[in-house]
Design a protein around this motif. Structure first.
Motif, PDB file in Angstrom:
ATOM      1  N   LEU A 130      38.315  40.337  20.829  1.00 47.75           N
ATOM      2  CA  LEU A 130      37.380  39.701  19.902  1.00 47.75           C
ATOM      3  C   LEU A 130      37.741  40.024  18.453  1.00 47.75           C
ATOM      4  O   LEU A 130      37.780  41.194  18.060  1.00 47.75           O
ATOM      5  CB  LEU A 130      35.949  40.166  20.185  1.00 47.75           C
ATOM      6  CG  LEU A 130      35.451  40.013  21.627  1.00 47.75           C
ATOM      7  CD1 LEU A 130      33.998  40.470  21.730  1.00 47.75           C
ATOM      8  CD2 LEU A 130      35.596  38.575  22.106  1.00 47.75           C
ATOM      9  N   HIS A 131      38.003  38.978  17.670  1.00 48.91           N
ATOM     10  CA  HIS A 131      38.209  39.116  16.230  1.00 48.91           C
ATOM     11  C   HIS A 131      36.873  38.858  15.525  1.00 48.91           C
ATOM     12  O   HIS A 131      36.206  37.859  15.813  1.00 48.91           O
ATOM     13  CB  HIS A 131      39.233  38.096  15.727  1.00 48.91           C
ATOM     14  CG  HIS A 131      40.656  38.456  16.027  1.00 48.91           C
ATOM     15  ND1 HIS A 131      41.226  38.227  17.257  1.00 48.91           N
ATOM     16  CD2 HIS A 131      41.615  39.024  15.248  1.00 48.91           C
ATOM     17  CE1 HIS A 131      42.493  38.626  17.216  1.00 48.91           C
ATOM     18  NE2 HIS A 131      42.747  39.117  16.024  1.00 48.91           N
ATOM     19  N   GLY A 153      49.066  30.183  10.661  1.00 48.55           N
ATOM     20  CA  GLY A 153      47.814  29.437  10.747  1.00 48.55           C
ATOM     21  C   GLY A 153      46.699  30.185  10.069  1.00 48.55           C
ATOM     22  O   GLY A 153      46.931  31.065   9.233  1.00 48.55           O
ATOM     23  N   ALA A 154      45.469  29.844  10.413  1.00 47.03           N
ATOM     24  CA  ALA A 154      44.295  30.502   9.838  1.00 47.03           C
ATOM     25  C   ALA A 154      43.158  30.453  10.851  1.00 47.03           C
ATOM     26  O   ALA A 154      43.041  29.491  11.624  1.00 47.03           O
ATOM     27  CB  ALA A 154      43.869  29.832   8.535  1.00 47.03           C
ATOM     28  N   PHE A 155      42.346  31.485  10.853  1.00 46.01           N
ATOM     29  CA  PHE A 155      41.135  31.461  11.658  1.00 46.01           C
ATOM     30  C   PHE A 155      40.211  30.369  11.106  1.00 46.01           C
ATOM     31  O   PHE A 155      40.078  30.221   9.884  1.00 46.01           O
ATOM     32  CB  PHE A 155      40.416  32.807  11.598  1.00 46.01           C
ATOM     33  CG  PHE A 155      41.158  33.937  12.263  1.00 46.01           C
ATOM     34  CD1 PHE A 155      41.056  34.150  13.624  1.00 46.01           C
ATOM     35  CD2 PHE A 155      41.960  34.787  11.516  1.00 46.01           C
ATOM     36  CE1 PHE A 155      41.730  35.192  14.235  1.00 46.01           C
ATOM     37  CE2 PHE A 155      42.640  35.835  12.108  1.00 46.01           C
ATOM     38  CZ  PHE A 155      42.525  36.040  13.478  1.00 46.01           C
ATOM     39  N   PRO A 156      39.562  29.574  11.953  1.00 47.36           N
ATOM     40  CA  PRO A 156      38.729  28.472  11.460  1.00 47.36           C
ATOM     41  C   PRO A 156      37.569  28.971  10.595  1.00 47.36           C
ATOM     42  O   PRO A 156      36.964  30.007  10.885  1.00 47.36           O
ATOM     43  CB  PRO A 156      38.195  27.828  12.752  1.00 47.36           C
ATOM     44  CG  PRO A 156      39.116  28.289  13.828  1.00 47.36           C
ATOM     45  CD  PRO A 156      39.597  29.639  13.420  1.00 47.36           C
ATOM     46  N   ARG A 157      37.283  28.201   9.530  1.00 45.98           N
ATOM     47  CA  ARG A 157      36.104  28.516   8.717  1.00 45.98           C
ATOM     48  C   ARG A 157      34.862  27.864   9.336  1.00 45.98           C
ATOM     49  O   ARG A 157      33.857  28.527   9.559  1.00 45.98           O
ATOM     50  CB  ARG A 157      36.306  28.031   7.278  1.00 45.98           C
ATOM     51  CG  ARG A 157      35.196  28.456   6.331  1.00 45.98           C
ATOM     52  CD  ARG A 157      35.528  28.079   4.896  1.00 45.98           C
ATOM     53  NE  ARG A 157      36.765  28.696   4.442  1.00 45.98           N
ATOM     54  CZ  ARG A 157      36.862  29.950   3.997  1.00 45.98           C
ATOM     55  NH1 ARG A 157      35.782  30.731   3.992  1.00 45.98           N
ATOM     56  NH2 ARG A 157      38.009  30.416   3.583  1.00 45.98           N
ATOM     57  N   ARG A 158      34.947  26.567   9.600  1.00 48.87           N
ATOM     58  CA  ARG A 158      33.886  25.890  10.342  1.00 48.87           C
ATOM     59  C   ARG A 158      34.145  26.078  11.827  1.00 48.87           C
ATOM     60  O   ARG A 158      35.282  26.268  12.252  1.00 48.87           O
ATOM     61  CB  ARG A 158      33.888  24.403   9.995  1.00 48.87           C
ATOM     62  CG  ARG A 158      32.589  23.685  10.283  1.00 48.87           C
ATOM     63  CD  ARG A 158      32.729  22.194  10.062  1.00 48.87           C
ATOM     64  NE  ARG A 158      33.203  21.518  11.262  1.00 48.87           N
ATOM     65  CZ  ARG A 158      33.550  20.233  11.311  1.00 48.87           C
ATOM     66  NH1 ARG A 158      33.508  19.499  10.235  1.00 48.87           N
ATOM     67  NH2 ARG A 158      33.956  19.698  12.437  1.00 48.87           N
ATOM     68  N   GLU A 191      45.152  32.452  24.971  1.00 47.16           N
ATOM     69  CA  GLU A 191      44.789  31.458  23.963  1.00 47.16           C
ATOM     70  C   GLU A 191      43.479  31.893  23.306  1.00 47.16           C
ATOM     71  O   GLU A 191      42.847  32.868  23.743  1.00 47.16           O
ATOM     72  CB  GLU A 191      44.660  30.070  24.589  1.00 47.16           C
ATOM     73  CG  GLU A 191      43.609  29.951  25.665  1.00 47.16           C
ATOM     74  CD  GLU A 191      43.709  28.616  26.413  1.00 47.16           C
ATOM     75  OE1 GLU A 191      44.810  28.052  26.491  1.00 47.16           O
ATOM     76  OE2 GLU A 191      42.674  28.157  26.932  1.00 47.16           O
ATOM     77  N   MET A 192      43.064  31.181  22.256  1.00 45.35           N
ATOM     78  CA  MET A 192      41.878  31.594  21.489  1.00 45.35           C
ATOM     79  C   MET A 192      40.821  30.501  21.498  1.00 45.35           C
ATOM     80  O   MET A 192      41.142  29.303  21.475  1.00 45.35           O
ATOM     81  CB  MET A 192      42.265  31.911  20.039  1.00 45.35           C
ATOM     82  CG  MET A 192      41.092  32.353  19.156  1.00 45.35           C
ATOM     83  SD  MET A 192      41.571  32.574  17.419  1.00 45.35           S
ATOM     84  CE  MET A 192      42.587  34.059  17.555  1.00 45.35           C
ATOM     85  N   SER A 202      32.341  35.919  16.921  1.00 42.63           N
ATOM     86  CA  SER A 202      33.724  36.364  17.105  1.00 42.63           C
ATOM     87  C   SER A 202      34.616  35.200  17.504  1.00 42.63           C
ATOM     88  O   SER A 202      34.151  34.164  17.979  1.00 42.63           O
ATOM     89  CB  SER A 202      33.794  37.456  18.189  1.00 42.63           C
ATOM     90  OG  SER A 202      33.280  36.970  19.417  1.00 42.63           O
ATOM     91  N   PHE A 203      35.921  35.407  17.293  1.00 42.72           N
ATOM     92  CA  PHE A 203      36.957  34.558  17.868  1.00 42.72           C
ATOM     93  C   PHE A 203      37.528  35.325  19.060  1.00 42.72           C
ATOM     94  O   PHE A 203      37.897  36.490  18.915  1.00 42.72           O
ATOM     95  CB  PHE A 203      38.061  34.273  16.850  1.00 42.72           C
ATOM     96  CG  PHE A 203      37.570  33.643  15.574  1.00 42.72           C
ATOM     97  CD1 PHE A 203      37.326  32.281  15.504  1.00 42.72           C
ATOM     98  CD2 PHE A 203      37.361  34.413  14.440  1.00 42.72           C
ATOM     99  CE1 PHE A 203      36.869  31.698  14.323  1.00 42.72           C
ATOM    100  CE2 PHE A 203      36.915  33.846  13.259  1.00 42.72           C
ATOM    101  CZ  PHE A 203      36.663  32.478  13.203  1.00 42.72           C
TER     102      PHE A 203
END
Length: 672
Positions: A130-131, A153-158, A191-192, A202-203
């Motif tokens: 969990l991020h 890439g980037a972790f999603p904001r929305r 996968e995420m 969390s991601f």
């Protein structure tokens, strides 16, 4: 009668203490109840929210591990922790050995080796990482794929409706300037997913890929081996240590950011029994905006008009006796548009046309669709709105925000959008329930991005799922066990604190309406006179209210008022909600932990005093059995020192503070 543990935390047995672990600059905690690493952090900055092994059955239910042979060895800045875990439920019997180790450089490894002792259907067995959302959302990361290639890439904001990253071997991100953390996964393809879809904050990086078929049978004797390694890259900047101050600082953002308080309601009791006069009076005291009534227009019920009888019985209780409006949740069935049109015409002619001004909104669902199809919304609006009714038509999902996010209906067909919330889709401990509160606000913000200024109704909010939206098989449960939708925390001080934190979060994020729980029973705000159907499993006090009743009553006294955003310096420990109405202001605060918390109230204006009423383990039984007497108590006077108020909250305590806004020069009117 409820034990002290149940009254405070909602747990039937005491929770095991977490173990503190550290290796070099990296620190974490180990939770023996869930066999999980929690809150991996460096210099106060969270690196990961958690790492754990999940064993999921064919319906995505998580089989809780039972630990034995737990051994911890510490040496300087290193450690090794080993244990055995057994995941056993019904036909499932999976055992595994865990080993967690950390070295001087801050490298941490979590390895598991296990095997199935029986054959069973599983959806997932393996690690979940969990991020944290606050530290990661919108921030860049680097992903190494299973083929060795790397992807920036980037972790999603929305909230991302689908997996942000696939085929993961490792993922790294910047923790702070000059320091990165790499998380490497071995033993399966990972996968995420964005867990904010289910209000987890969390991601989650997990295995096995969802593109592969599930459920699948795991044969008896099948071995399994996986590992996750966290490596720090770079150097940690040292931080000057401040003197320890255990106080939680609470501050208000001010009137410029205040909002209207959402309309608050409850769901009808699912046991189907009529309300007593005492229950009616207690519900009237909550000053509710609405009661949700579910109408299922199935072909079987249509011929017998059973749904119509239930709707009119509900109308008699909700409108005539409680004195509030109906939130009407209509469930269509089948793909025959002509049949559904006939059902809707029946609903209009036999009921809704006679309830003008008594229905707050109509929620349209379809029993065979996870999210309302646009065609049904168009049909409903044509039949209901076209008849000059004042019924706003809402569409969305009776399940999770994920369904709405993945298949949003047409914006033009909607007058409002709705979805349900519960905090226990993936994990069930008290700490996780509190941590995931921030995920509720994420759904509202993402809905705003999808649907603009459409009204938002969260309906309902419950502690546990009401049904399994992703089940692939029917599993019979014993009548001697609590139903899957019932949680003992419903009757606890913890449940009151969680309710306050949820309501504060949804109100401040801009929800227009929120429906909580049910009216009466073990999913409600009070217990029936006859008591719990399973007193040994749900040991409530017959005829009592639950502590969360007092939270809703305190907020209900400010109905049609406003909420001023406020910030707690440690929201996982203490959460606070500020209400205004006319010249009155009220501050509600809850201790969300098992230990005493000191609060320092930093508010604008010249605060001289407040009236404080506490709900704690020492008086909660009286407040539950005699809520009318408890609510008449004015509380004690709390005086300020140099314009600052300080007070203590015992474990899981709830406090109401009342101020005179004009005299204290506190924030002004609601602006939006």
């Amino acid at each position: 009668m409820e034990s002290e543990e149940v009254l405070q935390s909602g747990r039937l047995i005491s929770q095991e203490k977490w173990l503190s672990l550290s290796c070099g600059p990296l620190a974490a905690s180990f939770d023996p109840a869930t066999a999980s690493l929690r809150h991996l952090h460096v210099a106060g900055r969270e690196v990961l929210r958690g790492i754990y092994v999940a064993v999921r059955d064919c319906n995505w239910n998580t089989i809780q591990p039972v630990l034995t042979n737990l051994h911890l060895h510490r040496s300087d800045s290193c450690f090794t922790l080993t244990f055995d875990a057994a995941c056993q439920e019904r036909e499932i019997d999976f055992i595994w050995h865990g080993e967690i180790s950390g070295d001087h450089a801050g490298t941490l490894s979590f390895a598991m080796t296990g095997s199935a002792r029986t054959a069973f259907l599983r959806n997932r067995i393996g690690f979940c990482i969990l991020h944290p959302v606050l530290e990661c959302a919108g921030r860049p990361c680097l992903v190494e794929k299973t083929d060795g290639k790397t992807e920036a890439g980037a972790f999603p904001r929305r909230i991302a409706p689908h997996q942000p990253f696939l085929n993961i071997r490792s993922i790294s991100h910047e923790v702070m300037p000059g320091l990165r953390a790499e998380i490497r996964c071995e033993g399966d393809t990972f996968e995420m997913e964005d867990q904010r879809n289910w209000t987890d904050a969390s991601f989650k990086t997990y295995c096995t890929p969802l593109a592969l078929p599930y459920p699948v049978e795991i044969k008896a004797g099948t071995p399994l081996s996986q590992s996750v390694t966290v490596t720090l890259q770079g150097r940690t900047k040292s931080r000057a240590r401040r003197a320890a101050d255990n106080r939680v600082v609470v501050s208000l953002k001010g009137a410029s950011q205040s909002r209207k308080l959402p309309h608050i309601g409850l769901g009808m009791a699912s046991d189907g029994h009529p309300l007593t006069e005492k229950e009616i009076q207690r519900l009237r005291s909550l000053n509710l905006a609405h009661i949700r009534v579910d109408v299922r227009l199935s072909s079987t019920e249509k011929s017998e008009n059973a749904w119509l009888d239930r709707l009119w019985r509900a109308h008699a209780e909700v409108v005539s006796r409680i004195g509030t409006k109906i939130e009407c949740a209509v469930h269509l069935t089948g793909t025959d548009e002509a049949a559904n049109r006939a059902d809707m015409i029946n609903l209009w002619n036999l009921a809704l046309s006679k309830m003008k001004g008594e229905v707050s909104r109509v929620l349209i669902f379809h029993e065979e669709e996870k999210c309302t199809g646009t065609q049904w919304l168009v049909l409903a609006r044509g039949l209901l709105a076209g008849n000059r009714s004042a019924f706003p038509i809402f569409g969305g999902t009776d399940a999770y925000f994920a369904e709405l996010n993945r298949q949003p209906p047409s914006i033009e067909a909607l007058q409002g959008v709705c979805w349900s919330i519960n905090p226990q889709v993936h994990a069930f401990d008290n700490s996780t329930l509190i941590e995931n509160i921030e995920g509720q606000a994420s759904t509202v913000r993402s809905a705003r991005a999808l649907f603009g200024r459409k009204r938002i109704a969260i309906s309902p909010v419950t502690l546990k799922p009401r049904f399994n939206a992703n089940a692939t098989a029917i599993i019979q449960t014993s009548t001697s066990q609590l139903p899957d939708s019932v949680d003992t925390r419903q009757m606890s001080l913890f449940g009151a604190g969680w309710t306050l934190a949820s309501l504060k979060t949804l109100a401040e994020s801009g929800a227009s309406s929120v429906t909580y729980y049910e009216t009466v029973g073990w999913r409600g705000v009070m217990e029936r006179e006859q008591g719990s159907p399973l007193p040994e499993k749900f040991p409530s006090i017959p005829g009592s209210v639950f502590p969360l009743y007092h939270v809703l009553a305190d907020v209900g006294e400010f109905a049609a008022g406003g909420v001023i955003p406020c910030v707690s310096s440690i929201p996982r420990a203490v959460e606070v909600m500020a209400l205004i109405k006319g010249e009155q202001m009220r501050l509600l605060s809850a201790n969300l932990t098992d230990t005493e918390q000191w609060i320092r109230l930093d508010m604008p204006g010249s605060i001289r005093s407040a009236r404080m009423r506490l709900l704690t383990s020492s008086n909660v039984r009286r407040a539950m059995q005699s809520p009318e007497t408890f609510r008449c108590q004015p509380g004690e006077t709390l005086s300020s020192t140099d314009g600052v108020l300080e007070y203590a909250l015992p474990p899981h305590a709830y406090a109401r503070l009342d101020f005179d806004r004009e005299r204290a020069e506190l924030p002004g009117k609601v602006t939006r």
